[in-house]
Design an enzyme around this catalytic site. Structure first.
Site, PDB file in Angstrom:
ATOM      1  N   HIS A   1      10.593  -1.301  -3.925  1.00 40.04           N
ATOM      2  CA  HIS A   1      10.237  -2.566  -3.267  1.00 40.04           C
ATOM      3  C   HIS A   1      11.049  -3.723  -3.836  1.00 40.04           C
ATOM      4  O   HIS A   1      11.542  -4.566  -3.090  1.00 40.04           O
ATOM      5  CB  HIS A   1       8.744  -2.860  -3.431  1.00 40.04           C
ATOM      6  CG  HIS A   1       7.869  -2.002  -2.568  1.00 40.04           C
ATOM      7  ND1 HIS A   1       8.032  -1.919  -1.207  1.00 40.04           N
ATOM      8  CD2 HIS A   1       6.823  -1.197  -2.876  1.00 40.04           C
ATOM      9  CE1 HIS A   1       7.110  -1.098  -0.714  1.00 40.04           C
ATOM     10  NE2 HIS A   1       6.381  -0.629  -1.707  1.00 40.04           N
TER      11      HIS A   1
ATOM     12  N   GLU B   1       2.861  -5.743   1.657  1.00 43.07           N
ATOM     13  CA  GLU B   1       2.002  -5.053   2.629  1.00 43.07           C
ATOM     14  C   GLU B   1       0.638  -5.705   2.828  1.00 43.07           C
ATOM     15  O   GLU B   1      -0.273  -5.085   3.359  1.00 43.07           O
ATOM     16  CB  GLU B   1       1.827  -3.588   2.194  1.00 43.07           C
ATOM     17  CG  GLU B   1       3.097  -2.787   2.406  1.00 43.07           C
ATOM     18  CD  GLU B   1       3.037  -1.385   1.822  1.00 43.07           C
ATOM     19  OE1 GLU B   1       1.930  -0.842   1.693  1.00 43.07           O
ATOM     20  OE2 GLU B   1       4.103  -0.851   1.484  1.00 43.07           O
TER      21      GLU B   1
ATOM     22  N   HIS C   1       2.509  -6.122  -4.329  1.00 40.92           N
ATOM     23  CA  HIS C   1       2.552  -5.042  -3.346  1.00 40.92           C
ATOM     24  C   HIS C   1       1.720  -5.393  -2.120  1.00 40.92           C
ATOM     25  O   HIS C   1       2.192  -5.388  -1.006  1.00 40.92           O
ATOM     26  CB  HIS C   1       2.090  -3.708  -3.945  1.00 40.92           C
ATOM     27  CG  HIS C   1       2.420  -2.562  -3.062  1.00 40.92           C
ATOM     28  ND1 HIS C   1       1.641  -2.218  -1.972  1.00 40.92           N
ATOM     29  CD2 HIS C   1       3.470  -1.704  -3.068  1.00 40.92           C
ATOM     30  CE1 HIS C   1       2.216  -1.199  -1.355  1.00 40.92           C
ATOM     31  NE2 HIS C   1       3.319  -0.868  -1.997  1.00 40.92           N
TER      32      HIS C   1
ATOM     33  N   HIS D   1      -9.350   3.155  -6.826  1.00 41.74           N
ATOM     34  CA  HIS D   1     -10.660   3.696  -6.478  1.00 41.74           C
ATOM     35  C   HIS D   1     -10.627   5.194  -6.173  1.00 41.74           C
ATOM     36  O   HIS D   1     -11.568   5.913  -6.498  1.00 41.74           O
ATOM     37  CB  HIS D   1     -11.274   2.902  -5.321  1.00 41.74           C
ATOM     38  CG  HIS D   1     -11.909   1.636  -5.799  1.00 41.74           C
ATOM     39  ND1 HIS D   1     -11.300   0.410  -5.677  1.00 41.74           N
ATOM     40  CD2 HIS D   1     -13.059   1.411  -6.463  1.00 41.74           C
ATOM     41  CE1 HIS D   1     -12.075  -0.508  -6.231  1.00 41.74           C
ATOM     42  NE2 HIS D   1     -13.145   0.069  -6.717  1.00 41.74           N
TER      43      HIS D   1
HETATM   44 CO    CO Z   1       4.690   0.576  -1.417  1.00 43.24          CO
END
Ligand code: CO
Length: 295
Positions: free
Chosen positions: A242, A210, A180, A122
């Site tokens: 990650h 997250e 993620h 966005h």
């Molecule tokens: Co990250």
């Protein structure tokens, strides 16, 4: 009487000009030929091995839309900064569009290589649209959806996941995908994906680093189903930091360590979604959809 008629005519002309499309009014001042381009926008990665994902996407884009110049840009400022320290200059979407503007591109399709329409998407959307219609600039900027945008996309992604699971995995073994995750409302996409995955194969789970679901939720699901072995697969475009550390790393809080503590054997698969044709095809279809509006 004559002046009145003249005024009436002038008012009418002014009204008509307001109704005319802007492109028609200004067309005579801008004789540049139509020049179409593609701008790919990824989050970015600092892991050199993960570059394979981006190379794979570029090849597929060039095959899907032959002859159209392809530019790259990245939305993570942290990654851009880190790479600059290593001497690699990466462009933001705004910098890349400014360059394309200078190079006289008139129509640019911007393709998001993000996984969900979250904060990164966005933010980028807001900025790139500002490049539409600048004087002597790009006439039209259109943006292609990230990997999962429509309900059909979520279904298609679930099917793609099933297809890329390593062939040696047995039905009673689990598959855990690491998404993620985000504080952004678009985090619900992971729950939507989990719904489709459960329908296709009840031993395939998706969690996030997250957001929600968390690894704790996945852990209890695996225990409930008495699963003793899982394949850990990143659900991110690249197998970057990650995947290598939070998912498969040796630290105590990695997903591998957390699950192995429960006696669940883990087999990490270090491949990003962008390394598989099944996912890349979805991004390319989204790009083609945006690009088709230029014709
Ligand atoms: Co990250």
């Amino acid at each position: 009487m004559q002046t009145k008629t003249a005024i009436k005519l002038l008012v009418l002309l002014a009204l008509v000009s307001l109704l005319l499309p802007r492109s028609l009014l200004y067309a005579h001042g801008d004789k540049r030929p139509m020049k179409k381009g593609i701008l790919l926008v990824a989050f970015g990665t600092t892991v050199p091995e993960a570059q394979i994902s981006f190379d794979n996407i570029e090849q597929s884009v060039k095959k899907g839309l032959p002859g159209v110049p392809v530019y790259w840009s990245y939305t993570s400022r942290i990654i851009i900064k880190k790479m600059a320290k290593e001497g690699k200059q990466l462009a933001t979407p705004e910098e890349a569009l400014a360059k394309m503007m200078r190079e006289n591109f008139t129509h640019v399709a911007v393709q998001s290589l993000h996984t969900i329409p979250g904060a990164e998407f966005h933010g980028m959307l807001k900025n790139v649209h500002k490049f539409t219609g600048m004087d002597k600039g790009i006439k039209k900027v259109l943006v292609g959806y990230p990997l999962m945008a429509t309900s059909e996309d979520v279904q298609r992604v679930a099917e793609a996941i099933i297809k890329v699971i390593p062939k040696e995995r047995k039905k009673k073994e689990g598959v855990v995908l690491m998404g993620h995750g985000t504080h952004h409302p678009a985090n619900v996409y992971y729950a939507a994906l989990a719904y489709h995955l459960q329908k296709l194969d009840p031993n395939v789970f998706v969690g996030t680093v997250e957001g929600w679901p968390e690894i704790g939720d996945i852990k209890s699901d695996l225990k409930k189903r008495r699963i003793r072995k899982v394949y850990l697969i990143p659900f991110m475009s690249v197998a970057g930091d990650h995947a290598r550390n939070d998912m498969a790393g040796p630290e105590e809080d990695s997903w591998k360590s957390i699950l192995e503590k429960e006696g669940i054997k883990c087999v990490p698969v270090l491949k990003g979604t962008a390394e598989f044709r099944e996912f890349v095809d979805i991004w390319v279809d989204h790009l083609r959809a945006a690009f088709s509006h230029f014709d």
